[in-house]
Design a protein around this motif. Structure first.
Motif, PDB file in Angstrom:
ATOM      1  N   LEU A  12       1.074  -0.897  -0.127  1.00 24.96           N
ATOM      2  CA  LEU A  12      -0.020   0.256  -0.492  1.00 24.96           C
ATOM      3  C   LEU A  12       0.866   1.364   0.249  1.00 24.96           C
ATOM      4  O   LEU A  12       0.623   2.332  -0.777  1.00 24.96           O
ATOM      5  CB  LEU A  12      -0.667   0.117   1.614  1.00 24.96           C
ATOM      6  N   ASN A  15       1.939   1.680  -3.756  1.00 25.10           N
ATOM      7  CA  ASN A  15       1.191   3.046  -4.479  1.00 25.10           C
ATOM      8  C   ASN A  15       0.830   3.984  -3.770  1.00 25.10           C
ATOM      9  O   ASN A  15       0.277   4.711  -5.094  1.00 25.10           O
ATOM     10  CB  ASN A  15      -0.325   2.011  -3.946  1.00 25.10           C
ATOM     11  N   LEU A  16       0.341   4.203  -3.033  1.00 23.69           N
ATOM     12  CA  LEU A  16       0.655   5.537  -2.484  1.00 23.69           C
ATOM     13  C   LEU A  16       1.582   6.641  -2.888  1.00 23.69           C
ATOM     14  O   LEU A  16       1.737   7.854  -2.977  1.00 23.69           O
ATOM     15  CB  LEU A  16       0.749   6.157  -0.168  1.00 23.69           C
ATOM     16  N   GLY A 115      -4.916   1.098  -2.302  1.00 23.36           N
ATOM     17  CA  GLY A 115      -4.385   2.625  -2.639  1.00 23.36           C
ATOM     18  C   GLY A 115      -5.093   2.636  -3.740  1.00 23.36           C
ATOM     19  O   GLY A 115      -5.590   4.341  -3.389  1.00 23.36           O
ATOM     20  N   GLN A 119      -8.061   6.495  -3.528  1.00 22.14           N
ATOM     21  CA  GLN A 119      -7.632   7.272  -4.299  1.00 22.14           C
ATOM     22  C   GLN A 119      -9.286   7.795  -4.639  1.00 22.14           C
ATOM     23  O   GLN A 119      -9.179   9.124  -5.307  1.00 22.14           O
ATOM     24  CB  GLN A 119      -6.850   7.276  -5.718  1.00 22.14           C
TER      25      GLN A 119
END
Length: 260
Positions: A12, A15-16, A115, A119
């Motif tokens: 995670l 992805n962030l 993630g 978003q």
């Protein structure tokens, strides 16, 4: 379980960090629903709003009506980026590197899903903030607001698993960017922009029974303090079906292509 949770947290964070280092995608995903909101409210809102409430309608009535549809459009656009990110991982060799490491296999997909939901909620928050600035008003109490947000999160989770599978079923990043695009059209082909009873019979049948309509009607009812009826059950049912179907499809594709 502890290792899986730790590895999922690391994925995670990966992805962030991608979102922060390459903000152009996130900015585009945020901007598109905001542009549609401004377009429909200020260009078409006067005429379409008059059809909603007669003399009491107009632009003010229409912004209250159309906002739930725009919020679902924001989610549909946000999860489209998930298919692209998954396809990039599957085609650019990073998955082969992960296979050589002692990590939980499921953590790769979990990182993408969580993630993407984050978003999508950022896109929803930005779109809702703009809606409030241009006249959207809600009579919902805190519990109803919580229910509306919960429905949006559930739909984001469901569509994310579906787009994860779509990202793996395609062979190219370009294909992954195009395959989820019909999701953005579903608010148009439902009750997102006009009531379904104004549509021709065949289109109305599709609009009434497609997944997005009960979700939009549930969110609309919760935000305006009106009864949601059977739409709540139908909306939750569609979220469960899409979540489970997308998860099982994504897991089968991941196991077939990655775990050997």
């Amino acid at each position: 379980m502890t290792y899986a949770l730790r590895d999922s947290t690391i994925m995670l964070r990966r992805n962030l960090k991608h979102m922060l280092r390459y903000p152009s995608m996130t900015l585009l995903l945020v901007a598109i629903p905001m542009i549609f909101l401004l377009l429909f409210v200020f260009v078409f809102g006067g005429t379409l709003g008059a059809g909603l409430g007669g003399a009491s309608g107009g632009r003010d009535a229409y912004v209250n009506y159309v906002t739930p549809g725009i919020l679902l459009m924001a989610i549909s656009g946000a999860v489209q980026g998930t298919a692209v990110a998954v396809a990039m991982d599957m085609t650019q060799g990073i998955i082969a590197r992960f296979r050589t490491m002692a990590i939980s296999r499921g953590s790769v997909l979990t990182g993408h899903v969580v993630g993407s939901v984050i978003q999508a909620m950022l896109c929803v928050a930005a779109t809702l903030g703009l809606a409030l600035l241009i006249g959207f008003r809600s009579s919902a109490n805190p519990l109803q607001w919580l229910g509306a947000v919960g429905m949006l999160v559930l739909l984001s989770f469901a569509l994310t698993w579906l787009t994860v599978a779509l990202g793996m079923v395609t062979k190219t990043v370009e294909g992954a960017s195009n395959l989820p695009m019909p999701l953005i059209l579903l608010p148009f082909l439902g009750s997102g922009f006009v009531p379904t009873d104004s549509m021709p019979a065949g289109l109305r049948w599709f609009a009434d029974y497609q997944p997005f309509t009960p979700v939009m009607e549930t969110i609309r009812g919760l935000l305006h303090g009106t009864p949601v009826g059977s739409n709540l059950v139908l909306g939750l049912g569609w979220c469960v079906v899409l979540s489970l179907g997308g998860y099982l499809w994504a897991r089968r594709l991941f196991n077939r292509n990655v775990v050997r």
